[in-house]
Design a protein around this motif. Sequence first.
Motif, PDB file in Angstrom:
ATOM      1  N   GLU A 187      94.445  41.130 -42.491  1.00  0.00           N
ATOM      2  CA  GLU A 187      95.472  40.068 -42.483  1.00  0.00           C
ATOM      3  C   GLU A 187      94.983  38.774 -43.133  1.00  0.00           C
ATOM      4  O   GLU A 187      95.761  37.852 -43.364  1.00  0.00           O
ATOM      5  N   HIS A 188      93.677  38.680 -43.420  1.00  0.00           N
ATOM      6  CA  HIS A 188      93.151  37.461 -44.048  1.00  0.00           C
ATOM      7  C   HIS A 188      93.383  37.494 -45.558  1.00  0.00           C
ATOM      8  O   HIS A 188      93.407  38.563 -46.154  1.00  0.00           O
ATOM      9  N   ARG A 189      93.513  36.290 -46.157  1.00  0.00           N
ATOM     10  CA  ARG A 189      93.650  36.214 -47.618  1.00  0.00           C
ATOM     11  C   ARG A 189      92.363  35.700 -48.244  1.00  0.00           C
ATOM     12  O   ARG A 189      91.540  35.066 -47.567  1.00  0.00           O
ATOM     13  N   ILE A 190      92.202  35.972 -49.549  1.00  0.00           N
ATOM     14  CA  ILE A 190      90.935  35.668 -50.220  1.00  0.00           C
ATOM     15  C   ILE A 190      91.186  34.932 -51.527  1.00  0.00           C
ATOM     16  O   ILE A 190      91.968  35.390 -52.370  1.00  0.00           O
ATOM     17  N   LEU A 191      90.507  33.770 -51.669  1.00  0.00           N
ATOM     18  CA  LEU A 191      90.523  33.030 -52.936  1.00  0.00           C
ATOM     19  C   LEU A 191      89.103  33.105 -53.498  1.00  0.00           C
ATOM     20  O   LEU A 191      88.174  32.529 -52.922  1.00  0.00           O
ATOM     21  N   GLY A 192      88.946  33.854 -54.589  1.00  0.00           N
ATOM     22  CA  GLY A 192      87.609  34.051 -55.141  1.00  0.00           C
ATOM     23  C   GLY A 192      87.523  33.522 -56.563  1.00  0.00           C
ATOM     24  O   GLY A 192      88.502  33.583 -57.309  1.00  0.00           O
ATOM     25  N   GLU A 193      86.348  32.993 -56.939  1.00  0.00           N
ATOM     26  CA  GLU A 193      86.231  32.406 -58.276  1.00  0.00           C
ATOM     27  C   GLU A 193      86.550  33.404 -59.375  1.00  0.00           C
ATOM     28  O   GLU A 193      87.176  33.057 -60.373  1.00  0.00           O
ATOM     29  N   GLU A 194      86.108  34.649 -59.203  1.00  0.00           N
ATOM     30  CA  GLU A 194      86.281  35.603 -60.308  1.00  0.00           C
ATOM     31  C   GLU A 194      87.652  36.267 -60.315  1.00  0.00           C
ATOM     32  O   GLU A 194      87.897  37.186 -61.099  1.00  0.00           O
ATOM     33  N   GLY A 195      88.536  35.826 -59.425  1.00  0.00           N
ATOM     34  CA  GLY A 195      89.951  36.195 -59.520  1.00  0.00           C
ATOM     35  C   GLY A 195      90.309  37.583 -59.025  1.00  0.00           C
ATOM     36  O   GLY A 195      91.409  38.069 -59.275  1.00  0.00           O
ATOM     37  N   GLN A 196      89.393  38.224 -58.276  1.00  0.00           N
ATOM     38  CA  GLN A 196      89.709  39.571 -57.799  1.00  0.00           C
ATOM     39  C   GLN A 196      90.390  39.553 -56.433  1.00  0.00           C
ATOM     40  O   GLN A 196      90.762  40.587 -55.892  1.00  0.00           O
ATOM     41  N   GLY A 197      90.554  38.345 -55.881  1.00  0.00           N
ATOM     42  CA  GLY A 197      91.198  38.209 -54.567  1.00  0.00           C
ATOM     43  C   GLY A 197      92.697  38.078 -54.692  1.00  0.00           C
ATOM     44  O   GLY A 197      93.320  38.709 -55.549  1.00  0.00           O
ATOM     45  N   ASP A 198      93.284  37.236 -53.836  1.00  0.00           N
ATOM     46  CA  ASP A 198      94.737  37.066 -53.825  1.00  0.00           C
ATOM     47  C   ASP A 198      95.132  35.838 -54.630  1.00  0.00           C
ATOM     48  O   ASP A 198      94.314  34.972 -54.905  1.00  0.00           O
ATOM     49  N   ARG A 199      96.425  35.780 -54.991  1.00  0.00           N
ATOM     50  CA  ARG A 199      96.949  34.538 -55.597  1.00  0.00           C
ATOM     51  C   ARG A 199      97.326  33.620 -54.449  1.00  0.00           C
ATOM     52  O   ARG A 199      98.396  33.762 -53.867  1.00  0.00           O
ATOM     53  N   VAL A 200      96.417  32.723 -54.101  1.00  0.00           N
ATOM     54  CA  VAL A 200      96.633  31.887 -52.915  1.00  0.00           C
ATOM     55  C   VAL A 200      97.307  30.580 -53.330  1.00  0.00           C
ATOM     56  O   VAL A 200      96.765  29.818 -54.121  1.00  0.00           O
ATOM     57  N   GLN A 201      98.510  30.336 -52.812  1.00  0.00           N
ATOM     58  CA  GLN A 201      99.229  29.115 -53.180  1.00  0.00           C
ATOM     59  C   GLN A 201      99.567  28.241 -51.990  1.00  0.00           C
ATOM     60  O   GLN A 201     100.149  27.176 -52.133  1.00  0.00           O
ATOM     61  N   SER A 202      99.194  28.711 -50.793  1.00  0.00           N
ATOM     62  CA  SER A 202      99.370  27.864 -49.600  1.00  0.00           C
ATOM     63  C   SER A 202      98.171  28.087 -48.698  1.00  0.00           C
ATOM     64  O   SER A 202      97.432  29.057 -48.862  1.00  0.00           O
ATOM     65  N   LEU A 203      97.987  27.184 -47.749  1.00  0.00           N
ATOM     66  CA  LEU A 203      96.814  27.269 -46.872  1.00  0.00           C
ATOM     67  C   LEU A 203      97.156  27.929 -45.531  1.00  0.00           C
ATOM     68  O   LEU A 203      96.369  27.869 -44.589  1.00  0.00           O
ATOM     69  N   ASP A 204      98.314  28.589 -45.461  1.00  0.00           N
ATOM     70  CA  ASP A 204      98.718  29.202 -44.196  1.00  0.00           C
ATOM     71  C   ASP A 204      97.814  30.372 -43.840  1.00  0.00           C
ATOM     72  O   ASP A 204      97.413  31.156 -44.702  1.00  0.00           O
ATOM     73  N   GLY A 205      97.513  30.503 -42.562  1.00  0.00           N
ATOM     74  CA  GLY A 205      96.726  31.638 -42.074  1.00  0.00           C
ATOM     75  C   GLY A 205      95.242  31.452 -42.354  1.00  0.00           C
ATOM     76  O   GLY A 205      94.768  30.351 -42.610  1.00  0.00           O
ATOM     77  N   VAL A 206      94.522  32.587 -42.283  1.00  0.00           N
ATOM     78  CA  VAL A 206      93.072  32.536 -42.516  1.00  0.00           C
ATOM     79  C   VAL A 206      92.789  32.873 -43.975  1.00  0.00           C
ATOM     80  O   VAL A 206      93.246  33.890 -44.486  1.00  0.00           O
ATOM     81  N   ILE A 207      92.054  31.978 -44.637  1.00  0.00           N
ATOM     82  CA  ILE A 207      91.737  32.155 -46.062  1.00  0.00           C
ATOM     83  C   ILE A 207      90.227  32.062 -46.262  1.00  0.00           C
ATOM     84  O   ILE A 207      89.595  31.101 -45.804  1.00  0.00           O
ATOM     85  N   TRP A 208      89.689  33.056 -46.935  1.00  0.00           N
ATOM     86  CA  TRP A 208      88.276  33.039 -47.315  1.00  0.00           C
ATOM     87  C   TRP A 208      88.199  32.487 -48.738  1.00  0.00           C
ATOM     88  O   TRP A 208      88.851  33.016 -49.652  1.00  0.00           O
ATOM     89  N   ILE A 209      87.396  31.440 -48.934  1.00  0.00           N
ATOM     90  CA  ILE A 209      87.231  30.867 -50.272  1.00  0.00           C
ATOM     91  C   ILE A 209      85.799  31.170 -50.707  1.00  0.00           C
ATOM     92  O   ILE A 209      84.839  30.700 -50.088  1.00  0.00           O
ATOM     93  N   ILE A 210      85.675  31.987 -51.749  1.00  0.00           N
ATOM     94  CA  ILE A 210      84.374  32.601 -52.056  1.00  0.00           C
ATOM     95  C   ILE A 210      83.910  32.307 -53.476  1.00  0.00           C
ATOM     96  O   ILE A 210      84.654  32.501 -54.441  1.00  0.00           O
ATOM     97  N   ASP A 211      82.679  31.831 -53.580  1.00  0.00           N
ATOM     98  CA  ASP A 211      82.001  31.824 -54.873  1.00  0.00           C
ATOM     99  C   ASP A 211      80.825  32.788 -54.754  1.00  0.00           C
ATOM    100  O   ASP A 211      79.847  32.490 -54.065  1.00  0.00           O
ATOM    101  N   PRO A 212      80.920  33.957 -55.391  1.00  0.00           N
ATOM    102  CA  PRO A 212      79.852  34.956 -55.202  1.00  0.00           C
ATOM    103  C   PRO A 212      78.506  34.441 -55.696  1.00  0.00           C
ATOM    104  O   PRO A 212      77.468  34.711 -55.087  1.00  0.00           O
ATOM    105  N   ILE A 213      78.520  33.697 -56.820  1.00  0.00           N
ATOM    106  CA  ILE A 213      77.304  33.018 -57.284  1.00  0.00           C
ATOM    107  C   ILE A 213      77.716  31.636 -57.770  1.00  0.00           C
ATOM    108  O   ILE A 213      78.413  31.502 -58.771  1.00  0.00           O
ATOM    109  N   ASP A 214      77.300  30.615 -57.042  1.00  0.00           N
ATOM    110  CA  ASP A 214      77.532  29.245 -57.500  1.00  0.00           C
ATOM    111  C   ASP A 214      76.259  28.794 -58.208  1.00  0.00           C
ATOM    112  O   ASP A 214      75.170  28.854 -57.626  1.00  0.00           O
ATOM    113  N   GLY A 215      76.408  28.372 -59.469  1.00  0.00           N
ATOM    114  CA  GLY A 215      75.229  28.073 -60.278  1.00  0.00           C
ATOM    115  C   GLY A 215      74.880  29.270 -61.154  1.00  0.00           C
ATOM    116  O   GLY A 215      73.710  29.638 -61.307  1.00  0.00           O
TER     117      GLY A 215
END
Length: 262
Positions: free
Chosen positions: A63-91
């Motif tokens: 039921e959780h949504r995912i906003l990932g830098e490389e775009g393989q997650g969901d198209r997240v346009q609102s902050l409703d619910g539980v959202i994971w915001i992921i950078d697999p490698i920052d830097g």
Amino acid sequence: MTNWTKIDQTVKRWIQEAGTNIRASFTSSLTIQAKSNPNDLVTNVDQETERFFIENIRSEFPEHRILGEEGQGDRVQSLDGVIWIIDPIDGTMNFVHQQRNFAVSIGIYENGIGQLGYIYDIVHDELYHARKGHGAWMNDTPLPKLEKAPVETAILGISATWLINNRHFNQEKLVQLAKDVRGTRSYGSAALELAYVASGRLDGYITMRNAPWDFAGGKMIVEEAGGIVSTIDGGEIDMLSVNPVFAAAPGLHQDILKKYLT
Ligand code: 2AM
Ligand code: CA
């Protein structure tokens, strides 16, 4: 009710596993591609690591949504619910050129409020993490609450990009700030620089352009350590857009805002 203890234990397990895989990648050859410009890099390890987290999250917390830098997650346009915001490698540039000064960064937000944050410096085996209302840690050591720091003794994280003529901010006041502080540093990973603010290795960090995956984990960790994170004019950060980001110890944050940023 969301079981944050269970999520926390699960993420820590996944982060360790991702770290083992990323470490193993040092001895194999990377596939490197440029994204928006020739210096904006992505490798197969960024993509595989993002996929690793997404597959695990989808199976464990569907039921959780995912906003990932490389775009393989969901198209997240609102902050409703539980959202994971992921950078697999920052830097990623550091990862490619230096095999250090990069990190996995994860922020978990519920209805726009940060609940859990993680920044894992794989090479040094340092996991910075925080839980809303419970504090921040580096591995098992609690991070002491940040204390007021004066400008003259502060070490400021800032990239040279923002001290030369640029289209985001008039550099003159920042040049003066760079002269007034004790020293400046630039690590090339926003997540690590935020982790360093939280742990007192830096007293402040300023950047004019960060995406949500760059700061989602770090914002939570700095705030739980008693620091302040805002936009460059002291406003609220928008978790769904690119923002200028200014993080600092209390006191220092107000002083820099007043004297150098407004
Ligand atoms: P990245 O390595 O995940 O791309 C210094 O370059 C920091 O800024 C890094 O954290 C980097 O994240 C991030 N960054 C680089 N280019 C960016 C851009 N165009 N927009 C937002 N953040 C960027
Ligand atoms: Ca990245």
